[in-house]
Write a protein that holds these residues in place. Sequence first.
Motif, short mmCIF file in Angstrom:
data_model
loop_
_atom_site.label_atom_id
_atom_site.label_comp_id
_atom_site.label_asym_id
_atom_site.label_seq_id
_atom_site.Cartn_x
_atom_site.Cartn_y
_atom_site.Cartn_z
N PHE A 9 68.28 34.13 -28.35
CA PHE A 9 68.03 33.31 -27.17
C PHE A 9 68.19 34.18 -25.91
O PHE A 9 69.18 34.90 -25.77
N GLU A 11 68.31 34.19 -21.78
CA GLU A 11 68.36 33.46 -20.52
C GLU A 11 67.23 33.90 -19.63
O GLU A 11 66.74 35.02 -19.75
N SER A 37 58.75 34.62 -27.13
CA SER A 37 58.15 33.38 -26.64
C SER A 37 58.90 32.97 -25.41
O SER A 37 60.13 33.00 -25.41
N THR A 39 59.41 30.16 -22.06
CA THR A 39 59.08 28.97 -21.30
C THR A 39 59.47 29.33 -19.87
O THR A 39 59.93 30.43 -19.61
N ASP A 41 61.97 28.38 -18.45
CA ASP A 41 63.42 28.37 -18.28
C ASP A 41 64.20 29.31 -19.18
O ASP A 41 65.33 29.64 -18.90
N PHE A 42 63.58 29.71 -20.29
CA PHE A 42 64.28 30.63 -21.18
C PHE A 42 63.27 31.27 -22.11
O PHE A 42 62.08 30.90 -22.10
N ILE A 44 62.75 33.28 -26.25
CA ILE A 44 63.35 33.59 -27.55
C ILE A 44 62.67 34.86 -28.06
O ILE A 44 61.44 34.92 -28.13
N ARG A 46 62.03 37.33 -31.12
CA ARG A 46 62.08 37.37 -32.59
C ARG A 46 61.86 38.81 -33.01
O ARG A 46 60.89 39.44 -32.58
N VAL B 370 61.19 27.15 -30.05
CA VAL B 370 61.16 26.94 -28.61
C VAL B 370 61.10 25.46 -28.28
O VAL B 370 61.83 24.95 -27.44
N LEU B 373 64.37 23.48 -28.38
CA LEU B 373 65.24 23.75 -27.23
C LEU B 373 64.70 23.09 -25.96
O LEU B 373 65.45 22.56 -25.16
N VAL B 374 63.39 23.11 -25.82
CA VAL B 374 62.78 22.46 -24.65
C VAL B 374 63.09 20.96 -24.67
O VAL B 374 63.46 20.38 -23.67
N ARG B 377 66.72 20.30 -23.84
CA ARG B 377 66.94 20.46 -22.41
C ARG B 377 66.42 19.23 -21.66
O ARG B 377 67.07 18.70 -20.77
N ILE B 396 69.88 26.77 -19.48
CA ILE B 396 70.66 27.08 -20.68
C ILE B 396 71.04 28.55 -20.62
O ILE B 396 70.18 29.40 -20.43
N VAL B 397 72.33 28.84 -20.74
CA VAL B 397 72.76 30.23 -20.68
C VAL B 397 73.35 30.65 -22.02
O VAL B 397 73.55 29.83 -22.92
#
Lengths: 132, 419
Positions: A9, A11, A37, A39, A41-42, A44, A46, B370, B373-374, B377, B396-397
């Motif tokens: 994950f 940030e 990948s 978004t 806001d964050f 991921i 792989r 993903v 998690l979306v 959130r 999210i941290v």
Amino acid sequence: MLIRQISVFLENKKGKFAEIARLLGNANINMKAFTVSETEDFGIARIIVERAQIDRAFNLIKANSYAVTMTQVVYLECGDYPGAMANVLERLAAADISVEYMYAFADSRSEFSRVIIRPDKTELANQIVQEI
Amino acid sequence: MRELQGEKLKKIVAHAYRNSPFYKKRFDEHGVHPDDIRTIDDIVKMPFTEKQDLRDNYPFGMICVPMNEILRLHASSGTTGKPIVVGYTAKDLDNWSEAVARCLTAFGLGRDDMIQISYGYGLFTGGLGAHDGVQKIGGTVIPTSSGNTRKQIQLMEDFGSTAVACTPSYALYMAEEIRKQGINIKSLKLKVGIFGAEPWTNAMRRELEEKLNIKAYDIYGLTEISGPGVGGECECQNGTHLWEDLYYPEIIDPVTLRAVETGQEGELVFTTLDKWGMPMIRYRTRDLTYLDYDKCECGRTAVRMGKILGRSDDMMIIRGVNVFPSQVESILLEFPEYEPYFLIEVGRINNTDTFDIQVEVKPEFYTDQVNELVRLRQRLISRIQSVIGIQPNIKIVQPNTIERSTGKAKRAIDYRKFN
């Protein structure tokens, strides 16, 4: 073939993937393939590493306060010619398997393209690609 | 004044004791009886009332008259989904509009003015409170309520509004829209801004006065005490006059709960001297300020309150809404996927408050999907929006990056500059 993939994950901050890459680099672990990948806001990441190094990589990342998970994914070597990928994907679709994500990486020393697939039915998908 | 306050206090304390099981129990436990109250100085014998008391007695437990005497209810957001509720008799509504009318008069407004009420109408006291006050002074009400900025500006132009009542941050937003539309501010008839419901700075005042070509006045109030109009500035703008014949102010030390010396900073406490539906006896506002009893240059003798210097609890006002970090904590505890740790960050971009919350997902709930998690959130955003009333940005941290509560963890950072 089923192999293990590390997912980290990230940030939404500059340099996050660089931190992971450096961590592995300093431990002399080579990333064979990866995909990120994201978004708004964050993200991921792989990552695929050598089988012998995967547990070390996983523990190292975890010990450095990253959220990391291990996932079984299907690895296949797909012929490097037009329509090769379509053949694989059609077989999976015919078996009612959805692909959640996939990515490919090349290897200049080989006549194959290497593909990682994360399907919903892992075992079944693995069986099918082995038959191809 | 002190004589009048003493007389009113005797009556309201007797009323509360007789008609409210809550106050009777509270006074009895405290060993005080209405007969002990002879002058206003005896007020210190009374126990305090707190916001939690209003929550514990939700919805009508603190109302001291039969419900058929209550003409209106208002409410403000609560910490765990339950709002606090206040009820007004005919006399209470009349006194409240009187208080607002005094503020409007002090702002130089009168029967010739057209006053646009851009505070929200509804359970929030701002809209209807200002509305009643304008009618009291014989002015013309333009009840636009909040939002739909384009229309607000059009009516301002077409009707020739001479004053606008709203939060100062919304006023700045409107000013920006007016500029964008290329409207010459001098062509509008606007002359006064009636701004309250959130803290604002002198810098914001200057900016509002310049951009809107108005005089900007502060109006102070809180739902528990009645709503906007508990106090307001005068033309001297050297403090906020409190209408102390209606709302008796004290300043206490929030730790010892004793009165501070006159002029010293402390927590503001109000007793409603003439509110019958739901009297508040020594209500702790948690606002930190000081009182100035010197006569004002405007000629008014009503005590002046200084700037609100902060809070004796951790409440923040974000986009005009009261937010307690404990609300976020209790919501996080509803979700098994999240750690109960968080950091609220409040800022201001383009005159709008930003509301970011850093949270951690428990290690076992991280996934490489993903979408999951979306969704997780989004569920938290929706839940916070429905409880608190404003939409947060959830960040999210990584695990273990938020400071753990070791006694007094910093759970909120406010980057806005009010002083």
